[in-house]
Design a protein around this motif. Sequence first.
Motif, short mmCIF file in Angstrom:
data_model
loop_
_atom_site.label_atom_id
_atom_site.label_comp_id
_atom_site.label_asym_id
_atom_site.label_seq_id
_atom_site.Cartn_x
_atom_site.Cartn_y
_atom_site.Cartn_z
N PRO A 57 1.05 -1.21 -0.10
CA PRO A 57 -0.11 -0.03 -0.06
C PRO A 57 0.85 1.39 0.14
O PRO A 57 1.24 1.68 1.08
N MET A 58 1.16 1.83 -1.33
CA MET A 58 2.38 3.10 -1.25
C MET A 58 2.00 3.96 -0.77
O MET A 58 2.65 4.98 -0.54
N ALA A 59 0.52 4.44 -0.53
CA ALA A 59 -0.04 5.53 -0.09
C ALA A 59 -0.35 5.93 1.46
O ALA A 59 -0.61 6.75 1.75
N ASP A 60 -0.09 4.49 2.05
CA ASP A 60 -0.47 4.30 3.45
C ASP A 60 0.71 4.52 4.20
O ASP A 60 1.88 4.07 3.88
N ILE A 182 1.52 10.37 3.29
CA ILE A 182 0.98 9.35 3.45
C ILE A 182 -0.16 9.39 4.60
O ILE A 182 0.05 10.27 5.48
#
Lengths: 272, 413
Positions: A57-60, A182
């Motif tokens: 989950p690259m935006a978290d 993020i």
Amino acid sequence: MSRIAAKFAALKAEGRGALVTYLQGFDPDRETSLALLRGLPEAGADLLEVGVPFTDPMADGPSIQRAAQRALKVGATLPGVLELVRAFRAGDGTTPVILMGYYNPILAYGVDRFCTDAAAAGVDGLIVVDVPPEEAGEIEPQARAAGLDLIRLVAPTTDDARLPRVLAATSGFVYYVSITGITGTRSATAASLEEAVPRIRKHTDLPIAIGFGIRTPQQAGEAARLADGAVVGTALVDTLAASLDEEGRARPETVGLVLEQVRALAGAVRGR
Amino acid sequence: MNKPLPNSYRQGPDSQGRFGQFGGRFVAETLMPLILEVEQAYEAAKRDPSFDAEWRRLLTHYVGRPSPLWFAERLTAHLRANSAREDLGAKVYFKRDELNHTGAHKINAVLGQILLAKRMGKTRIIAETGAGQHGVATATVCALFDLPCTVFMGATDVERQQPNVFRMKLLGAEVMPVTSGAATLKDAMNEALRYWVANVEDTYYCIGTVAGPHPYPVMVRDFQSVIGEEAKQQMMAAEGRLPDSLVAAIGGGSNAMGLFYPFLDDADVRMYGVEAAGHGVETEQHAASLTKGRPGVLHGNRTYLLQDAHGQITEAHSISAGLDYPGVGPEHSWLHELGRVQYVSATDDEALAAFQLCSKLEGIIPALEPAHALAHVIRMAPQLPRDEIVLMNLCGRGDKDIFTVAKHLGVEM
């Protein structure tokens, strides 16, 4: 009228903004996750975002990354999350449910079939974090055909030249990411929100919800007044995580602790 | 959009950053404006002769390019001795990018990207690294240009690549161990992207391979194509003709793309990309995305990925930390589906054997990454006619790998 549009219209008539909650599906297990979803509307959540667990989950931020790992550990899958929504929908015909996640699990499921099945399960909208308007052709036609709203993120980095393009690709509501960062790592200042919301309003009549970095009832109340809704995710996931036992399993008080926090947030959003 | 481009394999990507269905820009909105800014800056830099001149000056005087083309005479003789007939056993050449400053091809694209970052007015550089080669190259160029540098590296890799961690620190870089996920290269890339999202104003992300959102795959390929361009000229000078086969190792695929790209339209040149088969492609322990994966979306692009039935990314395995990645550059996925390049694989054991053979026969200790390419050369060359020429990209040197190899050979150091 879609459930999302109906909900925002009803809230507008009530004269208040929405409380949007985010929890990851299957965190920390299916039964607890379902009990939370069932308890949220009564605790004061107006719209429910259900996170679809993904390995990358690259935006978290760290909290939601760990939530995804907990969920994957108990066998969470996209079909499983759809089944979870179906179970929730059996007892609640009005609260909007939005799936939020990343594109690869949807691709693996098959985009056409996913949109059809999601709508049939009672999903109202999708937030696919890593499909920007430039890649809209990937999923927009299928989502539209299935009657699903495609909710897009607008960020502080989305400049005025780009904003109309992003908004044109959005339906349901606009999700304003209030920080460059993020999820759950820092909070926007009230001043920056006071500037950002009118900037977006100039280009759209859609409701605007503010998310990423809203933790406290006070912040939620302010955001819901400034815009049309406040999204709270990491703060709830943190409460959930803190309530688990050493093996990461739910305790009897887990559901109650999260819902208690939702009540406090809902109170602030309602101006109480 | 999905039909093959006519007459040339060198026209990609399209304006959306697609090679056929592969590539694209699958990033969160916060990053999207920045990706577009990088693309614009790169397009402008390409048209500016002074940008190219400065990059080439650095390649010549700082990196030591052109790297030599080496006829591996003893290896060739050895493989001929192992061939079934007298008329078999192709001539093997190495493109010696292991002689570059910092010991691998990575610095070619790092120099280009850091020059671009400076043009864009960026004042901080971040990078991801697996084995540490790209991290060392980035730290090196940042030292040269006096730019603060942060390298994201999986905690597992930090542990197994201590010499490179120390090198990066000597060069003034900050090394951030990444503990999320499996704590390897893919997680380092996630973390670098997360950091970038939070620091978009002043930071440039220097990606180490031909993957990531557009324009990274095309940009890194363009910079690395210096390898193939030199090799073409050098081969004409040495043999008066082009090679019959090109061989290169594939992790993300930047050294292979750099060698292959200038030859893509030379129909008589066969190309082989060698993926890491780890314990074997029939096991769960490998990094062969093209051989065993299927298309998906990760790290900003659509490409072949190792994933389960539900689209969750699975862990790669290879003895070589530089090939230990569950994806591959999108242009390779496209060339794979078109059949222009053949993608094969070599196991840990085959790479280890090639590593030792090359050291003994040529006096060159290769990195474990090109040792995979060499393993395929060792299989292939004895089957080919004696008058054929095989050119392999020896893209890195093995100093960094001696501890790993010693451990696998049961040697105490």
